[in-house]
Design an enzyme around this catalytic site. Structure first.
Site, PDB file in Angstrom:
ATOM      1  N   TRP A   1     -10.243   4.862 -11.720  1.00 12.74           N
ATOM      2  CA  TRP A   1     -10.757   4.953 -10.557  1.00 12.74           C
ATOM      3  C   TRP A   1     -12.187   5.197 -10.261  1.00 12.74           C
ATOM      4  O   TRP A   1     -12.740   4.798  -9.358  1.00 12.74           O
ATOM      5  CB  TRP A   1      -9.800   5.577  -9.516  1.00 12.74           C
ATOM      6  CG  TRP A   1      -8.502   5.270  -9.593  1.00 12.74           C
ATOM      7  CD1 TRP A   1      -7.282   5.840  -9.904  1.00 12.74           C
ATOM      8  CD2 TRP A   1      -7.985   3.883  -8.966  1.00 12.74           C
ATOM      9  NE1 TRP A   1      -6.181   5.041  -9.751  1.00 12.74           N
ATOM     10  CE2 TRP A   1      -6.599   3.899  -9.436  1.00 12.74           C
ATOM     11  CE3 TRP A   1      -8.566   2.672  -8.715  1.00 12.74           C
ATOM     12  CZ2 TRP A   1      -5.872   2.923  -9.001  1.00 12.74           C
ATOM     13  CZ3 TRP A   1      -7.868   1.583  -8.135  1.00 12.74           C
ATOM     14  CH2 TRP A   1      -6.504   1.812  -8.318  1.00 12.74           C
TER      15      TRP A   1
ATOM     16  N   PHE B   1     -11.093   1.546 -17.947  1.00 12.29           N
ATOM     17  CA  PHE B   1     -11.114   1.513 -16.615  1.00 12.29           C
ATOM     18  C   PHE B   1     -10.241   2.853 -15.908  1.00 12.29           C
ATOM     19  O   PHE B   1      -9.077   3.147 -16.242  1.00 12.29           O
ATOM     20  CB  PHE B   1     -10.292   0.304 -15.927  1.00 12.29           C
ATOM     21  CG  PHE B   1     -10.098   0.266 -14.359  1.00 12.29           C
ATOM     22  CD1 PHE B   1     -11.365  -0.016 -13.759  1.00 12.29           C
ATOM     23  CD2 PHE B   1      -9.174   0.651 -13.694  1.00 12.29           C
ATOM     24  CE1 PHE B   1     -11.383  -0.069 -12.377  1.00 12.29           C
ATOM     25  CE2 PHE B   1      -9.176   0.598 -12.462  1.00 12.29           C
ATOM     26  CZ  PHE B   1     -10.339   0.252 -11.608  1.00 12.29           C
TER      27      PHE B   1
ATOM     28  N   LYS C   1       5.747   1.785  -6.187  1.00  9.65           N
ATOM     29  CA  LYS C   1       5.601   0.747  -6.810  1.00  9.65           C
ATOM     30  C   LYS C   1       5.715   1.007  -8.443  1.00  9.65           C
ATOM     31  O   LYS C   1       6.721   0.502  -8.885  1.00  9.65           O
ATOM     32  CB  LYS C   1       4.192  -0.049  -6.761  1.00  9.65           C
ATOM     33  CG  LYS C   1       3.888  -0.409  -5.302  1.00  9.65           C
ATOM     34  CD  LYS C   1       2.552  -0.924  -5.291  1.00  9.65           C
ATOM     35  CE  LYS C   1       1.330   0.293  -5.191  1.00  9.65           C
ATOM     36  NZ  LYS C   1       1.549   1.178  -4.175  1.00  9.65           N
ATOM     37  N   THR C   2       4.860   1.912  -9.010  1.00  5.54           N
ATOM     38  CA  THR C   2       5.060   2.334 -10.493  1.00  5.54           C
ATOM     39  C   THR C   2       6.458   3.109 -10.621  1.00  5.54           C
ATOM     40  O   THR C   2       7.142   2.658 -11.601  1.00  5.54           O
ATOM     41  CB  THR C   2       3.857   3.059 -10.691  1.00  5.54           C
ATOM     42  OG1 THR C   2       2.813   2.514 -10.894  1.00  5.54           O
ATOM     43  CG2 THR C   2       4.081   3.584 -12.386  1.00  5.54           C
TER      44      THR C   2
ATOM     45  N   LYS D   1       3.703   4.187  -1.419  1.00  5.00           N
ATOM     46  CA  LYS D   1       3.863   4.717  -2.368  1.00  5.00           C
ATOM     47  C   LYS D   1       5.469   4.322  -3.123  1.00  5.00           C
ATOM     48  O   LYS D   1       6.410   4.206  -2.283  1.00  5.00           O
ATOM     49  CB  LYS D   1       4.128   6.391  -2.289  1.00  5.00           C
ATOM     50  CG  LYS D   1       4.518   7.089  -3.607  1.00  5.00           C
ATOM     51  CD  LYS D   1       4.636   8.388  -3.428  1.00  5.00           C
ATOM     52  CE  LYS D   1       5.300   9.319  -4.163  1.00  5.00           C
ATOM     53  NZ  LYS D   1       5.072   9.066  -5.764  1.00  5.00           N
TER      54      LYS D   1
ATOM     55  N   ARG E   1      16.810   1.971 -16.677  1.00  2.85           N
ATOM     56  CA  ARG E   1      18.024   1.205 -16.316  1.00  2.85           C
ATOM     57  C   ARG E   1      18.298   0.270 -17.414  1.00  2.85           C
ATOM     58  O   ARG E   1      18.988   0.295 -18.230  1.00  2.85           O
ATOM     59  CB  ARG E   1      17.761   0.468 -15.041  1.00  2.85           C
ATOM     60  CG  ARG E   1      19.221  -0.332 -14.618  1.00  2.85           C
ATOM     61  CD  ARG E   1      18.959  -0.842 -13.337  1.00  2.85           C
ATOM     62  NE  ARG E   1      19.380   0.114 -12.304  1.00  2.85           N
ATOM     63  CZ  ARG E   1      19.520  -0.303 -11.065  1.00  2.85           C
ATOM     64  NH1 ARG E   1      18.765  -1.483 -10.584  1.00  2.85           N
ATOM     65  NH2 ARG E   1      19.745   0.581 -10.162  1.00  2.85           N
TER      66      ARG E   1
ATOM     67  N   ASN F   1       0.829  -1.130  -0.064  1.00  9.90           N
ATOM     68  CA  ASN F   1      -0.102  -0.012  -0.059  1.00  9.90           C
ATOM     69  C   ASN F   1       0.783   1.269   0.141  1.00  9.90           C
ATOM     70  O   ASN F   1       0.172   2.421  -0.210  1.00  9.90           O
ATOM     71  CB  ASN F   1      -0.774  -0.036   1.137  1.00  9.90           C
ATOM     72  CG  ASN F   1      -1.822  -0.893   1.094  1.00  9.90           C
ATOM     73  OD1 ASN F   1      -2.314  -1.384  -0.104  1.00  9.90           O
ATOM     74  ND2 ASN F   1      -2.365  -1.753   2.573  1.00  9.90           N
TER      75      ASN F   1
HETATM   76  P1  ATP Z   1       3.823   5.759  -7.563  1.00  9.65           P
HETATM   77  O1  ATP Z   1       3.442   5.980  -9.057  1.00  9.65           O
HETATM   78  O2  ATP Z   1       4.262   7.178  -6.926  1.00  9.65           O
HETATM   79  O3  ATP Z   1       5.055   4.895  -7.631  1.00  9.65           O
HETATM   80  P2  ATP Z   1       2.437   3.587  -6.634  1.00  9.65           P
HETATM   81  O4  ATP Z   1       2.503   3.128  -8.006  1.00  9.65           O
HETATM   82  O5  ATP Z   1       2.975   3.154  -5.437  1.00  9.65           O
HETATM   83  O6  ATP Z   1       2.817   5.253  -6.617  1.00  9.65           O
HETATM   84  P3  ATP Z   1      -0.522   3.799  -6.725  1.00  9.65           P
HETATM   85  O7  ATP Z   1      -1.495   2.800  -5.863  1.00  9.65           O
HETATM   86  O8  ATP Z   1      -0.238   3.036  -8.090  1.00  9.65           O
HETATM   87  O9  ATP Z   1       0.936   3.683  -5.838  1.00  9.65           O
HETATM   88  O10 ATP Z   1      -1.072   5.136  -6.587  1.00  9.65           O
HETATM   89  C1  ATP Z   1      -0.595   6.225  -7.404  1.00  9.65           C
HETATM   90  C2  ATP Z   1      -0.853   7.246  -6.601  1.00  9.65           C
HETATM   91  O11 ATP Z   1      -1.143   7.180  -5.254  1.00  9.65           O
HETATM   92  C3  ATP Z   1       0.407   8.355  -6.452  1.00  9.65           C
HETATM   93  O12 ATP Z   1      -0.008   9.590  -6.693  1.00  9.65           O
HETATM   94  C4  ATP Z   1       0.761   8.295  -5.136  1.00  9.65           C
HETATM   95  O13 ATP Z   1       1.586   9.233  -4.577  1.00  9.65           O
HETATM   96  C5  ATP Z   1      -0.429   7.806  -4.450  1.00  9.65           C
HETATM   97  N1  ATP Z   1      -0.273   7.079  -3.253  1.00  9.65           N
HETATM   98  C6  ATP Z   1       0.512   5.846  -3.317  1.00  9.65           C
HETATM   99  N2  ATP Z   1       0.407   5.221  -1.968  1.00  9.65           N
HETATM  100  C7  ATP Z   1      -0.321   6.102  -1.338  1.00  9.65           C
HETATM  101  C8  ATP Z   1      -0.700   6.043   0.093  1.00  9.65           C
HETATM  102  N3  ATP Z   1      -0.352   5.132   1.016  1.00  9.65           N
HETATM  103  N4  ATP Z   1      -1.473   7.067   0.425  1.00  9.65           N
HETATM  104  C9  ATP Z   1      -1.844   7.986  -0.226  1.00  9.65           C
HETATM  105  N5  ATP Z   1      -1.659   8.259  -1.440  1.00  9.65           N
HETATM  106  C10 ATP Z   1      -0.987   7.100  -2.099  1.00  9.65           C
HETATM  107 MG    MG Z   2       1.203   2.664  -9.424  1.00  7.24          MG
END
Ligand code: ATP
Ligand code: MG
Length: 205
Positions: A102, A100, A44-45, A42, A54, A40
């Site tokens: 959100w 899709f 991942k992407t 931040k 890379r 959960n």
């Molecule tokens: P990022 O793209 O920044 O690496 P992510 O892929 O880990 O994020 P996602 O679930 O895909 O996370 O959500 C993308 C968006 O939601 C990003 O704008 C990110 O900052 C936000 N976000 C991710 N995790 C959280 C969290 N725990 N609480 C609030 N916002 C979040």
């Molecule tokens: Mg993501």
């Protein structure tokens, strides 16, 4: 630090180096890996995109497949549109143009859009020249039953031996975790959003 402490530190480092060197000696298998980045927190992407950069930097052929249509146009999209495919390396991108987000509430339309993107990317999984495929946010396609997990797993299992795949998204199913070679779970220790800090360009998108 006194000489005693320095000596103990050096001995510890020597022992640590031996353990790491032994592991390096034992890691002899050459093959592509399946990496799953879930959890959960931040990152991942952005982590997957870091690896994509890379790989592209080494002149590899890569593909980025995005399963969620963003509400904003994102910086990485702009960057790759300008630089991808111009050098020896090449990047092909696939996105769910319709479907899709959100906010979506149309199951059939979303399922169709997910299936269309998946079908488009299928040839990549039998192309040994394609060295890295990022399947961004694909975990939600399983959660909402837009894609069949078993079918995706079969394709992943039968891909070329040296092909790397990165999967991102929360709640990765256990079958994917079992199949993966590397799994990272990102934990949300803190997130600026929860302190009322506004999402910003260059950080969130
Ligand atoms: P990022 O793209 O920044 O690496 P992510 O892929 O880990 O994020 P996602 O679930 O895909 O996370 O959500 C993308 C968006 O939601 C990003 O704008 C990110 O900052 C936000 N976000 C991710 N995790 C959280 C969290 N725990 N609480 C609030 N916002 C979040
Ligand atoms: Mg993501």
């Amino acid at each position: 630090m006194n000489t005693d402490k320095i000596q103990r530190h050096n001995e510890r480092m020597k022992r640590h180096k031996k353990i790491v060197d032994d592991k390096i000696d034992k890691a002899t298998i050459e093959q592509g890996v399946l990496i799953v980045i879930t959890g959960n927190g931040k990152g991942k992407t952005t982590s997957a995109l870091g690896t994509l950069l890379r790989s592209l930097g080494h002149g590899h052929q890569c593909a980025l497949v995005q399963f969620i249509k963003g509400q904003w146009d994102c910086g990485e999209g702009h960057f790759f549109a300008e630089t991808g495919g111009k050098k020896e390396s090449s990047l092909t991108t696939y996105t769910m143009d319709t479907g899709f987000t959100w906010n979506s509430q149309d199951f059939e339309k979303d399922k169709q859009a997910a299936t269309a993107v998946w079908q488009q990317t299928l040839p990549l999984f039998s192309d040994p020249e394609c060295q890295l495929i990022v399947l961004d946010e694909i975990t939600y396609m399983f959660k909402y039953k837009y894609l069949d997990l078993n079918e995706v797993i079969t394709v992943l299992k039968n891909r070329p031996k040296h092909q790397n795949v990165i999967i991102t998204g929360r709640g990765a199913p256990k079958e994917l975790l079992e199949l993966a070679d590397t799994v990272s779970e990102i934990q949300p220790v803190k997130h600026a959003f929860n302190q009322g800090i506004k999402a910003q360009e260059g950080i969130e998108w």
